[in-house]
Design a protein around this motif. Sequence first.
Motif, PDB file in Angstrom:
ATOM      1  N   TYR A 266       0.833  -1.204   0.000  1.00  0.00           N
ATOM      2  CA  TYR A 266       0.000   0.000   0.000  1.00  0.00           C
ATOM      3  C   TYR A 266       0.865   1.251   0.000  1.00  0.00           C
ATOM      4  N   ALA A 267       1.982   1.186   0.731  1.00  0.00           N
ATOM      5  CA  ALA A 267       2.881   2.344   0.780  1.00  0.00           C
ATOM      6  C   ALA A 267       3.429   2.660  -0.609  1.00  0.00           C
ATOM      7  N   GLU A 268       3.810   1.619  -1.354  1.00  0.00           N
ATOM      8  CA  GLU A 268       4.384   1.834  -2.681  1.00  0.00           C
ATOM      9  C   GLU A 268       3.321   2.176  -3.723  1.00  0.00           C
ATOM     10  N   LYS A 269       2.190   1.480  -3.636  1.00  0.00           N
ATOM     11  CA  LYS A 269       1.143   1.661  -4.664  1.00  0.00           C
ATOM     12  C   LYS A 269       0.417   2.990  -4.527  1.00  0.00           C
ATOM     13  N   PHE A 270       0.103   3.363  -3.292  1.00  0.00           N
ATOM     14  CA  PHE A 270      -0.739   4.539  -3.080  1.00  0.00           C
ATOM     15  C   PHE A 270      -0.017   5.692  -2.368  1.00  0.00           C
ATOM     16  N   GLY A 271       1.285   5.538  -2.144  1.00  0.00           N
ATOM     17  CA  GLY A 271       2.050   6.605  -1.511  1.00  0.00           C
ATOM     18  C   GLY A 271       1.683   6.821  -0.052  1.00  0.00           C
ATOM     19  N   MET A 272       1.163   5.779   0.596  1.00  0.00           N
ATOM     20  CA  MET A 272       0.779   5.903   2.006  1.00  0.00           C
ATOM     21  C   MET A 272       2.002   5.939   2.898  1.00  0.00           C
TER      22      MET A 272
ATOM     23  N   ASN B  92       8.938   9.839  13.647  1.00  0.00           N
ATOM     24  CA  ASN B  92      10.286   9.989  13.089  1.00  0.00           C
ATOM     25  C   ASN B  92      10.740   8.836  12.192  1.00  0.00           C
ATOM     26  N   GLY B  93       9.983   7.744  12.169  1.00  0.00           N
ATOM     27  CA  GLY B  93      10.394   6.594  11.357  1.00  0.00           C
ATOM     28  C   GLY B  93      10.251   6.851   9.866  1.00  0.00           C
ATOM     29  N   LYS B  94      10.962   6.059   9.069  1.00  0.00           N
ATOM     30  CA  LYS B  94      10.902   6.175   7.608  1.00  0.00           C
ATOM     31  C   LYS B  94       9.793   5.284   7.069  1.00  0.00           C
ATOM     32  N   SER B  95       9.055   5.781   6.123  1.00  0.00           N
ATOM     33  CA  SER B  95       7.950   5.025   5.547  1.00  0.00           C
ATOM     34  C   SER B  95       8.448   3.745   4.878  1.00  0.00           C
ATOM     35  N   GLY B  96       7.710   2.655   5.121  1.00  0.00           N
ATOM     36  CA  GLY B  96       8.048   1.373   4.511  1.00  0.00           C
ATOM     37  C   GLY B  96       9.109   0.584   5.248  1.00  0.00           C
ATOM     38  N   GLU B  97       9.599   1.110   6.395  1.00  0.00           N
ATOM     39  CA  GLU B  97      10.654   0.409   7.127  1.00  0.00           C
ATOM     40  C   GLU B  97      10.134  -0.147   8.456  1.00  0.00           C
ATOM     41  N   ALA B  98      10.827  -1.176   8.946  1.00  0.00           N
ATOM     42  CA  ALA B  98      10.459  -1.833  10.204  1.00  0.00           C
ATOM     43  C   ALA B  98      11.442  -1.457  11.304  1.00  0.00           C
TER      44      ALA B  98
END
Length: 212
Positions: free
Chosen positions: A47-53, A116-122
């Motif tokens: 979802y993060a990659e497809k829709f920029g969430m 503060n976290g980066k999107s798409g990261e764990a």
Amino acid sequence: SSYMVYGEVFSGKNNISENDLGYLDPTDADSAYAQSMRSAETLAVCYAEKFGMNVKIARPCLTLGGVRMSDERKWAKLIVSAAKNQGIMLTDNGGEKFSFCYVTDTVSALIDILLNGKSGEAYNISNDNANVTMREFAQLVKSANPEKNLSVVFVHRKDEEEPEFSPSSPTPYVLCNDKIKSLGFSPKTTLKDGIKRSIRATELRAELRRIK
């Protein structure tokens, strides 16, 4: 997510970082929980990659806090025993090592990840000073409330001996938290204090249920 997402890791290290990934048997019913964590994380980043969430993933370790009297998790049963003023009973040698983190510190970590976290990261959530074996945890439960005069007992006598570490054993569920510390996370509650608060919260929970 959860630390269970890692499965059985054989990294040769003494902890697990976010880029480690272990074995899960998809034909084992016990793998259902961990597999669901992996699926959820994959869906989230899709979802993060497809829709920029803006998606961040948290992987908490064992989170301490008040528990139900019926809780069947190993560490929780030790907390319940203390709340009931009963002997602290270990059904195996207690040699498995885990990361623990008190609930207020876990909430603080979640906020750090959100802000503060980066999107798409764990990000792993753990406390560097709360990595112990289950038998060490049992002793801390005992010492957290000395006035209760609790005893630690093993169901099987052979388990009383200190277990020996085997190089062929999986990496323990000790979560490396270097990544989240880079966001500013710093846990405040010691393991012993967290255990003491968890016992009291469990006692209060039971008292409230009796009142109702």
